[in-house]
Scaffold this motif. Structure first.
Motif, PDB file in Angstrom:
ATOM      1  N   LEU A  99      -1.276 -17.979  -2.306  1.00 58.05           N
ATOM      2  CA  LEU A  99      -0.832 -16.598  -2.143  1.00 58.05           C
ATOM      3  C   LEU A  99      -0.058 -16.076  -3.351  1.00 58.05           C
ATOM      4  O   LEU A  99      -0.354 -14.984  -3.849  1.00 58.05           O
ATOM      5  CB  LEU A  99       0.015 -16.464  -0.867  1.00 58.05           C
ATOM      6  N   LYS A 102      -2.599 -15.478  -6.155  1.00 56.60           N
ATOM      7  CA  LYS A 102      -3.505 -14.376  -5.828  1.00 56.60           C
ATOM      8  C   LYS A 102      -2.807 -13.030  -6.014  1.00 56.60           C
ATOM      9  O   LYS A 102      -3.361 -12.095  -6.599  1.00 56.60           O
ATOM     10  CB  LYS A 102      -4.011 -14.507  -4.387  1.00 56.60           C
ATOM     11  N   ARG A 103      -1.565 -12.932  -5.529  1.00 58.21           N
ATOM     12  CA  ARG A 103      -0.836 -11.668  -5.651  1.00 58.21           C
ATOM     13  C   ARG A 103      -0.543 -11.347  -7.120  1.00 58.21           C
ATOM     14  O   ARG A 103      -0.585 -10.194  -7.537  1.00 58.21           O
ATOM     15  CB  ARG A 103       0.463 -11.729  -4.846  1.00 58.21           C
ATOM     16  N   ASP A 130     -10.718 -10.374   1.016  1.00 61.46           N
ATOM     17  CA  ASP A 130      -9.297 -10.470   1.341  1.00 61.46           C
ATOM     18  C   ASP A 130      -8.867  -9.442   2.385  1.00 61.46           C
ATOM     19  O   ASP A 130      -7.855  -9.642   3.071  1.00 61.46           O
ATOM     20  CB  ASP A 130      -8.463 -10.308   0.070  1.00 61.46           C
ATOM     21  N   SER A 133      -8.688 -11.147   5.630  1.00 62.99           N
ATOM     22  CA  SER A 133      -7.825 -12.333   5.712  1.00 62.99           C
ATOM     23  C   SER A 133      -6.912 -12.280   6.939  1.00 62.99           C
ATOM     24  O   SER A 133      -6.520 -11.202   7.408  1.00 62.99           O
ATOM     25  CB  SER A 133      -6.979 -12.439   4.448  1.00 62.99           C
ATOM     26  N   VAL A 138      -1.918 -11.177   2.064  1.00 61.99           N
ATOM     27  CA  VAL A 138      -3.155 -11.119   1.287  1.00 61.99           C
ATOM     28  C   VAL A 138      -3.830  -9.761   1.488  1.00 61.99           C
ATOM     29  O   VAL A 138      -4.307  -9.136   0.535  1.00 61.99           O
ATOM     30  CB  VAL A 138      -4.110 -12.260   1.693  1.00 61.99           C
TER      31      VAL A 138
END
Length: 377
Positions: A99, A102-103, A130, A133, A138
């Motif tokens: 996470l 990804k962010r 996403d 998700s 996300v």
């Protein structure tokens, strides 16, 4: 420039909170802050970019270290330098299962590229995935990226999913879904014109943040066709009354003012809906009077609300009591020692005298004083 350095320092401090090795980043920020010229700053950033090119080309760079390298790329681009060689690495990071990574990838991509960039097509599929998700963080990251990167042609690919997220149990997701739909409307009104009723429904959302976000697309829609939203006047007035009476959680306060940005947006909306409409304006007078009476002239945000209230009064169907209250507040602005407030007073006075020219007479000396002040600057 100072703001960029401040952001850089904050990013660097953030990297100490678990983002991995950050001494190099701290040294970079420090050296930029101590640069004595733009040329020296450019040399520092050029060396940094050369270093980042070599590091990003290394296949053995740890994933957590890659996160910091991306943030350093962001900082370089914020300072006006080309870091396009690293854009593909940001896109790759949006695919990461972690996470935080990804962010970070979404953050970098949203800053690096726009809807016309060749790499966008690689991000759209990730956004679609996403948005489904189970982790709401996300989903929020994907919605934020969608607002920035989804162009007119790609809107149909994600629109159904974004609409479904308006009913998500997490208020943060619902709010970002509203913001994404608003952005889609700005890019392609015809793509979301059939979803206007969804904005109306979100106006009744239990979360004030979602409701406040909904005011932005509704304002745009009302500007296009005020008559289609006259039925919402009472609802807007009731919401404004609740906000002004401090019925919202204190977390929405700003400098002791209850949800001031929601108040300002509501006043803008009422100004449009009440223009030339005596019946609609009649519903507004009481709450506008309450705002004038409870107005706080001791803070900038309090003055901003009062100024917007004057603008609203100058737009809706005239009412003598409201005009008197607006004129009194305008007088306070004109008598202030602050040049900013004097300017607001002059602007407000210009609006009011279009309705009642007699208001100008009592403020002639104040206007002359402002002109004399201007001459001395």
């Amino acid at each position: 420039m100072e703001q960029l350095r401040t952001i850089g320092r904050e990013l660097a401090m953030g990297s100490q909170g678990g983002w991995g090795q950050s001494k190099e980043f701290l040294d970079l920020v420090k050296s930029i802050g101590e640069a004595r010229s733009k040329a020296e700053e450019d040399r520092i950033i050029s060396r940094e970019l050369d270093h980042l090119k070599r590091r990003l080309a290394d296949p053995d760079v740890p994933r957590r270290k890659m996160k910091e390298l991306l943030l350093r790329l962001v900082y370089a681009e914020m300072l006006g330098h080309d870091a396009s060689f690293g854009h593909i690495h940001a896109v790759k990071m949006t695919h990461d299962e972690s996470l935080p990574l990804k962010r970070t990838g979404y953050l970098a991509v949203a800053l690096f590229i726009d809807e016309r960039h060749d790499l966008v097509i690689l991000v759209v599929n990730t956004i679609q995935k996403d948005l489904r998700s189970d982790n709401y963080l996300v989903v929020c990251a994907a919605l934020t990226a969608a607002s920035r990167l989804i162009g007119e042609e790609a809107i149909p690919a994600v629109l159904p999913q974004v609409v479904d997220l308006l009913a998500h149990p997490k208020e943060a997701v619902r709010k970002k879904a509203v913001m994404a739909l608003h952005r889609f409307y700005q890019r392609s009104p015809s793509s979301v014109s059939h979803l206007v009723s969804n904005f109306r429904k979100r106006l009744c959302d239990n979360d004030p943040g979602v409701m406040g976000a909904t005011l932005c697309p509704l304002y745009d829609l009302i500007l296009e066709d005020p008559n289609a939203y006259k039925d919402l006047v009472v609802s807007f007035v009731n919401i404004l009354k609740q906000v002004a009476e401090r019925r919202l959680p204190t977390s929405y306060d700003y400098h002791q003012m209850p949800a001031p940005f929601i108040q300002i947006k509501l006043l803008k909306i009422l100004a449009v809906l009440g223009s030339g409409d005596k019946s609609a304006s009649g519903h507004m007078y009481t709450v506008l009077g309450d705002i004038f009476r409870k107005g706080d002239t001791a803070s900038n945000i309090g003055n901003a609300i009062l100024y917007e209230c004057i603008c609203c009064v100058s737009c809706i169907f005239p009412n003598s009591k409201m005009l008197d209250a607006a004129a009194e507040t305008t007088s306070k602005f004109l008598k202030s020692d602050s040049h900013n407030l004097k300017y607001m007073g002059i602007d407000a006075l210009g609006r009011l005298i279009k309705i009642n020219p007699d208001i100008a007479e009592q403020h002639q000396l104040a206007v002359i004083d402002c002109l004399e002040t201007l001459m001395t600057l």
